[in-house]
Design a protein around this motif. Sequence first.
Motif, mmCIF file in Angstrom:
data_model
loop_
_atom_site.group_PDB
_atom_site.id
_atom_site.type_symbol
_atom_site.label_atom_id
_atom_site.label_comp_id
_atom_site.label_asym_id
_atom_site.label_seq_id
_atom_site.Cartn_x
_atom_site.Cartn_y
_atom_site.Cartn_z
ATOM 1 N N PHE A 306 1.002 -0.632 -0.024
ATOM 2 C CA PHE A 306 -0.181 0.193 0.146
ATOM 3 C C PHE A 306 1.142 0.754 0.022
ATOM 4 O O PHE A 306 0.309 2.190 -0.910
ATOM 5 C CB PHE A 306 -0.723 0.058 1.300
ATOM 6 N N ASN A 309 2.723 1.303 -3.482
ATOM 7 C CA ASN A 309 2.017 1.958 -4.916
ATOM 8 C C ASN A 309 0.450 3.445 -4.543
ATOM 9 O O ASN A 309 -0.010 4.003 -5.473
ATOM 10 C CB ASN A 309 0.555 0.993 -4.487
ATOM 11 N N LEU A 310 0.833 3.590 -3.244
ATOM 12 C CA LEU A 310 -0.744 5.112 -3.053
ATOM 13 C C LEU A 310 0.590 6.200 -2.542
ATOM 14 O O LEU A 310 0.024 7.228 -2.596
ATOM 15 C CB LEU A 310 -1.272 4.487 -1.575
ATOM 16 N N ILE A 311 2.071 5.919 -2.179
ATOM 17 C CA ILE A 311 2.715 6.959 -1.383
ATOM 18 C C ILE A 311 3.945 7.305 -2.640
ATOM 19 O O ILE A 311 4.378 8.032 -2.960
ATOM 20 C CB ILE A 311 2.979 7.200 -0.571
#
Length: 339
Positions: A306, A309-311
């Motif tokens: 996470f 992929n998110l940061i």
Amino acid sequence: MKRQNIQILRIAACLGVFIVHLGQRLEPCAAVRFFTDYGAMGVYLFFLISGYVSFLSFDKTNGNIRLLKYYIVRFARILPVYYAVILYQFLLHTYILRDVPFDKTEIGWKRYIFCISRVIPADEPFWTNLNSTWTIGAFVCFYLMAPYLYRYIWNYNTALIGWMLSYCFSFYLNYYVPEYFEPVKQLPYFLLGTTIFYIEKTRNKKRVINFCLINLLFIIVMTGEWKNDIWALFFGVLILCSRNLHITNIFVCRCINFLEKYAYSMYLVHVAVMEYVDRWKLSHVNNWRMQAFMIIMAGSITGTFFVYNLIEKPVCYFARKFTKEEKGVIIRQINKNII
């Protein structure tokens, strides 16, 4: 094209850091703990790779370094994930656990915002190495200096002299101000990487032997605490020996690319999961080591996925896009002036 030997070594460095922290939490037998503790050398491998790769990237541009582009790309790579971890720790300790200790210097969380947690000493370990982030200050310190170092370190001899001077200065700081300026004390490992770069560039085999002998002699003369330095020297030789590594198996290449892609996020995320295990104290249940291991593995893999992929991934994408657009604007302006 990415260097496969560097990719593999970066994965190994991340795995080493993960293993040493895992050994600290699971409390294995002495023989196993002796092995896992050596995973801490992965930190110095990271430092060495950073010094090597930085000069490699500078060399590809023939020394035409655009500072803004360089800093945006470099810091977009390391700081967003770091700040995400610090934000998590801030919210956790401030509003949930409510256990933030007093910092008599009154610097507090600014230590982590400006990556100076190991520059100025503190009575509480909370303010010097929260989530094992002490290395980030060292990376930031080197990357700030790297473009300027490249101007004065232009060959093997200057690289070797630079490493020796930084080693002496680090030794001086360790002796006279042991609690201060930790990022500066790590510079010899980065500069060892720059020396490796110039040895590889000249492809002079005699210099490898010369380099090893000078390092060993210098380390022995300067200090008796030289385990980390010997490992760093070994890693440097390993980079040189593996420079022609070329793996053609498609499946293996994909595995290497996949693991290397997530290595940095895993490097910072896994400790937060392990600290969760520390707080909940699983030792009161049967087979607690297996439960702790499962929580650590599941949490680290999920958290890494996470966070990357998110940061990490989107921030790096926008950083590259911004620097390309900036370059395009400059080129258009030059063309306009010519016309």
